[in-house]
Design a protein around this motif. Structure first.
Motif, PDB file in Angstrom:
ATOM      1  N   UNK A   1       0.817  -1.221   0.000  1.00  0.00           N
ATOM      2  CA  UNK A   1       0.000   0.000   0.000  1.00  0.00           C
ATOM      3  C   UNK A   1       0.854   1.275   0.000  1.00  0.00           C
ATOM      4  N   UNK A   2       1.995   1.254   0.702  1.00  0.00           N
ATOM      5  CA  UNK A   2       2.790   2.493   0.777  1.00  0.00           C
ATOM      6  C   UNK A   2       3.541   2.789  -0.524  1.00  0.00           C
ATOM      7  N   UNK A   3       3.564   1.826  -1.456  1.00  0.00           N
ATOM      8  CA  UNK A   3       4.261   2.052  -2.738  1.00  0.00           C
ATOM      9  C   UNK A   3       3.327   2.542  -3.838  1.00  0.00           C
ATOM     10  N   UNK A   4       2.043   2.648  -3.554  1.00  0.00           N
ATOM     11  CA  UNK A   4       1.062   2.794  -4.632  1.00  0.00           C
ATOM     12  C   UNK A   4       1.203   4.044  -5.505  1.00  0.00           C
ATOM     13  N   UNK A   5       1.262   5.227  -4.899  1.00  0.00           N
ATOM     14  CA  UNK A   5       1.282   6.455  -5.716  1.00  0.00           C
ATOM     15  C   UNK A   5      -0.010   6.564  -6.503  1.00  0.00           C
ATOM     16  N   UNK A   6       0.038   7.242  -7.658  1.00  0.00           N
ATOM     17  CA  UNK A   6      -1.181   7.388  -8.475  1.00  0.00           C
ATOM     18  C   UNK A   6      -0.961   6.847  -9.888  1.00  0.00           C
ATOM     19  N   UNK A   7      -1.782   5.885 -10.291  1.00  0.00           N
ATOM     20  CA  UNK A   7      -1.777   5.399 -11.674  1.00  0.00           C
ATOM     21  C   UNK A   7      -0.491   4.733 -12.107  1.00  0.00           C
ATOM     22  N   UNK A   8       0.144   4.012 -11.202  1.00  0.00           N
ATOM     23  CA  UNK A   8       1.404   3.325 -11.548  1.00  0.00           C
ATOM     24  C   UNK A   8       1.196   1.827 -11.762  1.00  0.00           C
ATOM     25  N   UNK A   9       0.184   1.265 -11.135  1.00  0.00           N
ATOM     26  CA  UNK A   9      -0.036  -0.186 -11.185  1.00  0.00           C
ATOM     27  C   UNK A   9      -1.437  -0.474 -11.709  1.00  0.00           C
ATOM     28  N   UNK A  10      -1.562  -1.571 -12.425  1.00  0.00           N
ATOM     29  CA  UNK A  10      -2.871  -1.962 -12.963  1.00  0.00           C
ATOM     30  C   UNK A  10      -3.193  -3.379 -12.540  1.00  0.00           C
ATOM     31  N   UNK A  11      -4.484  -3.669 -12.435  1.00  0.00           N
ATOM     32  CA  UNK A  11      -4.913  -4.959 -11.879  1.00  0.00           C
ATOM     33  C   UNK A  11      -4.756  -6.082 -12.911  1.00  0.00           C
ATOM     34  N   UNK A  12      -5.254  -7.266 -12.607  1.00  0.00           N
ATOM     35  CA  UNK A  12      -5.079  -8.427 -13.488  1.00  0.00           C
ATOM     36  C   UNK A  12      -6.034  -8.443 -14.681  1.00  0.00           C
ATOM     37  N   UNK A  13      -7.129  -7.678 -14.591  1.00  0.00           N
ATOM     38  CA  UNK A  13      -8.138  -7.756 -15.662  1.00  0.00           C
ATOM     39  C   UNK A  13      -8.566  -6.373 -16.135  1.00  0.00           C
ATOM     40  N   UNK A  14      -9.263  -6.351 -17.268  1.00  0.00           N
ATOM     41  CA  UNK A  14      -9.861  -5.112 -17.766  1.00  0.00           C
ATOM     42  C   UNK A  14     -11.172  -5.474 -18.463  1.00  0.00           C
ATOM     43  N   UNK A  15     -12.001  -4.463 -18.669  1.00  0.00           N
ATOM     44  CA  UNK A  15     -13.253  -4.692 -19.397  1.00  0.00           C
ATOM     45  C   UNK A  15     -13.090  -4.065 -20.774  1.00  0.00           C
ATOM     46  N   UNK A  16     -13.657  -4.717 -21.780  1.00  0.00           N
ATOM     47  CA  UNK A  16     -13.597  -4.163 -23.136  1.00  0.00           C
ATOM     48  C   UNK A  16     -14.877  -4.526 -23.893  1.00  0.00           C
ATOM     49  N   UNK A  17     -15.289  -3.589 -24.756  1.00  0.00           N
ATOM     50  CA  UNK A  17     -16.518  -3.771 -25.538  1.00  0.00           C
ATOM     51  C   UNK A  17     -16.341  -2.990 -26.833  1.00  0.00           C
ATOM     52  N   UNK A  18     -16.857  -3.480 -27.924  1.00  0.00           N
ATOM     53  CA  UNK A  18     -16.644  -2.840 -29.230  1.00  0.00           C
ATOM     54  C   UNK A  18     -17.928  -2.215 -29.767  1.00  0.00           C
ATOM     55  N   UNK A  19     -17.717  -1.236 -30.634  1.00  0.00           N
ATOM     56  CA  UNK A  19     -18.848  -0.645 -31.356  1.00  0.00           C
ATOM     57  C   UNK A  19     -18.547  -0.666 -32.842  1.00  0.00           C
ATOM     58  N   UNK A  20     -19.489  -1.120 -33.598  1.00  0.00           N
ATOM     59  CA  UNK A  20     -19.388  -1.026 -35.061  1.00  0.00           C
ATOM     60  C   UNK A  20     -20.693  -0.436 -35.573  1.00  0.00           C
ATOM     61  N   UNK A  21     -20.587   0.550 -36.476  1.00  0.00           N
ATOM     62  CA  UNK A  21     -21.791   1.169 -37.035  1.00  0.00           C
ATOM     63  C   UNK A  21     -22.650   0.068 -37.652  1.00  0.00           C
TER      64      UNK A  21
END
Ligand code: PMP
Length: 358
Positions: free
Chosen positions: A19-39
């Motif tokens: 926790x004391x090493x975190x700072x801001x926006x330096x580390x990312x978790x194991x997953x992400x969400x993604x979704x696509x758009x096509x006209x």
């Protein structure tokens, strides 16, 4: 339209920083969400996948014409271990308002919230628990069509990434010094100032750099037409307490409708403190400073919740506010809002959303 959010779990888990090493926006978790758009097809294929780079064609419109929007909110770990979100519905509503301005197709706000809850559930162990830490949530949309014509993209990606972040105030809430910007401007009414779009932040970097060089942590923007009326701070809305009354610039089309701003306004009204949303000039603030009625100034935003302003540098003047110390109102509102966000006290209905147990 009914959607099913697919979940593909990562086989390898990253090592979590302390926790004391975190700072801001330096580390990312194991997953992400993604979704696509096509006209022609609309938004499709919502999925939680292992955190990974994305591949885009060099002609993708995001690189050339900046068609993108984003949001920022946090998940907090309550003392009893529950994971709490603060008014996430308002973030997705604001994302859709930004979408309108940037000619990006609307998202289903309920689906976006469901996607966030699914992603958080998979990465729930990443929500840190030390005082002041949280899991920062960054939903965003980018234009991905490979075409150089200046026209709205026919393809987009909506993504959500998560980053554990440290305490904004290492040693408790403390006042910041702010430079009032008289040369550069950020936005004008009719432009994109009220939208959360990348270009607004790119346009602010130069002024921010110059302010940092002079020892100021952020800039206070003035209106783009007269350079007279107060707009907002880099990533915060701004409040002044003058002669017992709280004043914040009205939503005029060129500033962001901050979720913290809105919440603080409600809390101030609950406390029966007089408050006004209206145009306020730097001259008015200076006059109050000179006649001793400028009692407090503070910024509001997701990152720090409340940032007391200890000094404003305007033209050749340095306005030291509340002796450079945190004011009573700022301290009280900080305690109140963070207590609500952390589930220590109950806030207005619907403000706190608990992540259900899987
Ligand atoms: N203004 C700007 C330009 C911002 O980037 C932010 C941060 N999102 C804010 C104000 C504060 O908004 P919020 O309270 O929703 O974080």
């Amino acid at each position: 339209m009914a959607y099913t959010i697919k979940i593909e779990e990562s086989h390898s888990k990253k090592q979590k920083p302390a926790d004391h090493e975190l700072g801001f926006g330096k580390y990312y978790t194991d997953h992400m969400f993604i979704m696509d758009y096509d006209a022609g097809q609309g938004w499709h294929s919502p999925r939680v996948v292992p955190y990974q780079p994305i591949t885009l064609d060099p002609a993708a419109k995001i690189f050339h014409y900046g068609q993108s929007v984003f949001e920022g909110l946090k998940a907090y770990r309550a003392e009893d271990g529950r994971i709490l979100l603060f008014r996430p519905d308002r973030n997705f509503k604001r994302l859709n308002l930004s979408n309108v301005r940037l000619s990006i197709p609307q998202l289903d706000e309920e689906l976006a919230l469901e996607a966030l809850l699914k992603l958080l559930n998979v990465d729930r162990d990443w929500v840190p628990s030390s005082e002041g830490t949280s899991l920062y949530i960054r939903p965003f949309i980018i234009a991905t069509e490979a075409a150089l014509g200046v026209a709205p993209s026919t393809q987009y990606k909506f993504m959500i990434i998560l980053s554990p972040v440290g305490s904004y105030y290492e040693e408790g809430i403390h006042p910041v010094k702010i430079h009032v910007e008289s040369s550069y401007v950020r936005a004008v009414a009719g432009g994109v100032g009220h939208a959360k779009t990348a270009g607004n932040y790119a346009a602010g970097l130069r002024a921010q750099e110059e302010a940092t060089d002079k020892g100021y942590s952020q800039v206070l923007w003035l209106d783009g037409v007269h350079r007279k009326y107060i707009e907002e701070v880099g990533s915060m809305n701004v409040f002044f307490k003058i002669n017992g009354k709280v004043i914040t610039p009205a939503l005029n089309g060129s500033i962001l409708d901050g979720i913290t701003r809105n919440s603080i306004l409600e809390l101030i009204k609950q406390q029966q403190i007089p408050v006004e949303e209206r145009q306020i000039s730097m001259e008015e603030v200076y006059e109050a400073y000179q006649n001793g009625t400028l009692e407090e100034a503070f910024g509001t935003g997701t990152a720090a919740v409340i940032s007391p302003i200890g000094e404003l540098q305007w033209r050749d003047e340095k306005l030291v506010i509340h002796n450079g110390q945190t004011g009573e109102l700022a301290a009280k509102l900080y305690d109140l809002l963070t207590s609500i966000q952390l589930g220590r006290i109950e806030g207005p209905e619907g403000w706190v959303v608990e992540l259900p147990n899987s």
